[in-house]
Write an enzyme that holds these catalytic residues in place. Sequence first.
Site, PDB file in Angstrom:
ATOM      1  N   TYR A  51      86.127  33.090  39.083  1.00  0.00           N
ATOM      2  CA  TYR A  51      86.329  33.271  40.522  1.00  0.00           C
ATOM      3  C   TYR A  51      86.146  31.958  41.290  1.00  0.00           C
ATOM      4  O   TYR A  51      86.373  31.911  42.489  1.00  0.00           O
ATOM      5  CB  TYR A  51      85.522  34.435  41.098  1.00  0.00           C
ATOM      6  CG  TYR A  51      84.038  34.518  40.796  1.00  0.00           C
ATOM      7  CD1 TYR A  51      83.179  33.445  40.959  1.00  0.00           C
ATOM      8  CD2 TYR A  51      83.497  35.734  40.393  1.00  0.00           C
ATOM      9  CE1 TYR A  51      81.831  33.562  40.722  1.00  0.00           C
ATOM     10  CE2 TYR A  51      82.138  35.876  40.145  1.00  0.00           C
ATOM     11  CZ  TYR A  51      81.308  34.778  40.310  1.00  0.00           C
ATOM     12  OH  TYR A  51      79.965  34.894  40.070  1.00  0.00           O
TER      13      TYR A  51
ATOM     14  N   LYS B 178      80.248  27.993  42.440  1.00  0.00           N
ATOM     15  CA  LYS B 178      80.844  27.652  41.143  1.00  0.00           C
ATOM     16  C   LYS B 178      82.042  26.714  41.343  1.00  0.00           C
ATOM     17  O   LYS B 178      82.270  25.803  40.535  1.00  0.00           O
ATOM     18  CB  LYS B 178      81.272  28.912  40.399  1.00  0.00           C
ATOM     19  CG  LYS B 178      80.138  29.872  40.053  1.00  0.00           C
ATOM     20  CD  LYS B 178      79.272  29.381  38.905  1.00  0.00           C
ATOM     21  CE  LYS B 178      78.369  30.488  38.365  1.00  0.00           C
ATOM     22  NZ  LYS B 178      77.456  30.008  37.321  1.00  0.00           N
TER      23      LYS B 178
HETATM   24  C1  HXC Z   1      71.867  41.585  49.259  1.00  0.00           C
HETATM   25  C2  HXC Z   1      70.194  40.152  48.554  1.00  0.00           C
HETATM   26  C3  HXC Z   1      70.175  40.779  47.259  1.00  0.00           C
HETATM   27  C4  HXC Z   1      71.089  41.870  47.033  1.00  0.00           C
HETATM   28  C5  HXC Z   1      68.714  39.186  47.285  1.00  0.00           C
HETATM   29  N1  HXC Z   1      69.272  39.184  48.502  1.00  0.00           N
HETATM   30  N2  HXC Z   1      69.246  40.134  46.497  1.00  0.00           N
HETATM   31  N3  HXC Z   1      71.019  40.566  49.529  1.00  0.00           N
HETATM   32  N4  HXC Z   1      71.918  42.221  48.059  1.00  0.00           N
HETATM   33  N5  HXC Z   1      71.135  42.509  45.865  1.00  0.00           N
HETATM   34  C6  HXC Z   1      68.929  38.324  49.613  1.00  0.00           C
HETATM   35  C7  HXC Z   1      67.516  38.610  50.063  1.00  0.00           C
HETATM   36  O1  HXC Z   1      67.501  39.748  50.925  1.00  0.00           O
HETATM   37  C8  HXC Z   1      67.160  37.335  50.801  1.00  0.00           C
HETATM   38  O2  HXC Z   1      67.748  37.272  52.078  1.00  0.00           O
HETATM   39  C9  HXC Z   1      67.854  36.275  49.966  1.00  0.00           C
HETATM   40  O3  HXC Z   1      68.894  36.960  49.214  1.00  0.00           O
HETATM   41  C10 HXC Z   1      66.925  35.591  49.016  1.00  0.00           C
HETATM   42  O4  HXC Z   1      66.329  36.575  48.199  1.00  0.00           O
HETATM   43  P1  HXC Z   1      64.995  36.261  47.375  1.00  0.00           P
HETATM   44  O5  HXC Z   1      64.783  37.374  46.435  1.00  0.00           O
HETATM   45  O6  HXC Z   1      63.893  35.868  48.313  1.00  0.00           O
HETATM   46  O7  HXC Z   1      65.412  34.911  46.655  1.00  0.00           O
HETATM   47  P2  HXC Z   1      65.088  34.398  45.246  1.00  0.00           P
HETATM   48  O8  HXC Z   1      63.781  34.864  44.737  1.00  0.00           O
HETATM   49  O9  HXC Z   1      65.326  32.951  45.294  1.00  0.00           O
HETATM   50  O10 HXC Z   1      66.195  35.124  44.351  1.00  0.00           O
HETATM   51  C11 HXC Z   1      67.404  34.559  44.167  1.00  0.00           C
HETATM   52  C12 HXC Z   1      68.411  35.641  43.837  1.00  0.00           C
HETATM   53  C13 HXC Z   1      67.964  36.438  42.613  1.00  0.00           C
HETATM   54  C14 HXC Z   1      69.757  35.002  43.608  1.00  0.00           C
HETATM   55  C15 HXC Z   1      68.506  36.545  45.024  1.00  0.00           C
HETATM   56  O11 HXC Z   1      68.825  37.534  42.390  1.00  0.00           O
HETATM   57  C16 HXC Z   1      67.935  35.637  41.363  1.00  0.00           C
HETATM   58  O12 HXC Z   1      67.261  34.625  41.241  1.00  0.00           O
HETATM   59  N6  HXC Z   1      68.624  36.025  40.336  1.00  0.00           N
HETATM   60  C17 HXC Z   1      68.637  35.260  39.068  1.00  0.00           C
HETATM   61  C18 HXC Z   1      69.203  36.051  37.976  1.00  0.00           C
HETATM   62  C19 HXC Z   1      70.632  36.397  38.221  1.00  0.00           C
HETATM   63  O13 HXC Z   1      71.039  36.833  39.266  1.00  0.00           O
HETATM   64  N7  HXC Z   1      71.418  36.252  37.169  1.00  0.00           N
HETATM   65  C20 HXC Z   1      72.741  36.756  37.217  1.00  0.00           C
HETATM   66  C21 HXC Z   1      73.641  35.646  37.045  1.00  0.00           C
HETATM   67  S1  HXC Z   1      75.027  36.259  36.233  1.00  0.00           S
HETATM   68  P3  HXC Z   1      66.965  37.699  53.445  1.00  0.00           P
HETATM   69  O14 HXC Z   1      67.957  37.430  54.518  1.00  0.00           O
HETATM   70  O15 HXC Z   1      66.612  39.143  53.290  1.00  0.00           O
HETATM   71  O16 HXC Z   1      65.755  36.803  53.506  1.00  0.00           O
HETATM   72  C22 HXC Z   1      76.330  35.514  36.866  1.00  0.00           C
HETATM   73  C23 HXC Z   1      77.564  35.784  36.045  1.00  0.00           C
HETATM   74  C24 HXC Z   1      78.818  35.807  36.836  1.00  0.00           C
HETATM   75  O17 HXC Z   1      76.263  34.817  37.805  1.00  0.00           O
HETATM   76  C25 HXC Z   1      79.989  36.095  35.891  1.00  0.00           C
HETATM   77  C26 HXC Z   1      81.108  36.858  36.539  1.00  0.00           C
HETATM   78  C27 HXC Z   1      82.263  37.138  35.587  1.00  0.00           C
END
Ligand code: HXC
Length: 252
Positions: free
Chosen positions: A145, A160
Amino acid sequence: MLAEGTFDGKVAIVTGGGSGLGRAIALELGRLGASVAVAGRRPEPLDETVALLAGRGLAVPTDVRDPEAVDALVAATVEEFGRVDVLVNNAAGNFVVKAEDLSPNGWRAVVSIVLDGGFLCSRAAGKQMIAQGDGGAILSVIASYAWTGGPGTVHSAAAKAGLVAMTRTLAVEWAPHGIRANCICPGPTDTEGAGAALWPTEEDRARVAATVPLGRLATPHEVAVWAAALCSQYAGYITGETLTIDGGHWLE
Ligand code: HXC
């Protein structure tokens, strides 16, 4: 695929190396002879990866958004293993949200993990590679994407795409130092993190698998072998390139 010993004497850093694709890449590099530092926010998963690396692993808890922590990651790697030859920018964050509902902080969280983190790690590892004077390889993990757009993941798609532009730029800028920069573009890959973020139910998972012409998700290992290949001497004339490993997903 690659011969054992391909990375003998080489040192790699893998961000997001505590789980999923990052762990698979770290283990593949280790299997091929590299010493591997794994970075990520939570120490426990990193320790688990290191335990699987048979004495040639180092866990460095790191938030890749923090420039000082990233510099410390490279310093710790050099202190333990003496050098850095390979960097894999794998750490990512993602969640599905409509663009109009995405908060500024949510945008920043994903863009800064993926794009700021990718740059900060490349900068710190690149400086070390330049000082060493004998080249290196930087690999960034993207998603298709980046060029098709990704409704529901505007933050990740934009970040990305930024990694692709960064990679092509570094490929040219650091070519005189013998440093190659490439991307891999996995399709839907069977990891816990991607599943939780993108296909939380069995129904979602089956729907995603059905969008792949080859009809299934990738295993982390079948992506990791190509990640290692691009970082190896066998790819010594490949730079600025993206290898898509997605079962034909983006063409569908
Ligand atoms: C809406 C969300 C949310 C959700 C978090 N937020 N999750 N909003 N829907 N599901 C918002 C929060 O409300 C907050 O905003 C802000 O994002 C930051 O959230 P935090 O939890 O405080 O941040 P942090 O601890 O830094 O977490 C970062 C993250 C988290 C991205 C939100 O999910 C993470 O670290 N994930 C890592 C693992 C991951 O996602 N892996 C998947 C990658 S796979 P507000 O405004 O409320 O303060 C991938 C493959 C793609 O990418 C391939 C496709 C083919």
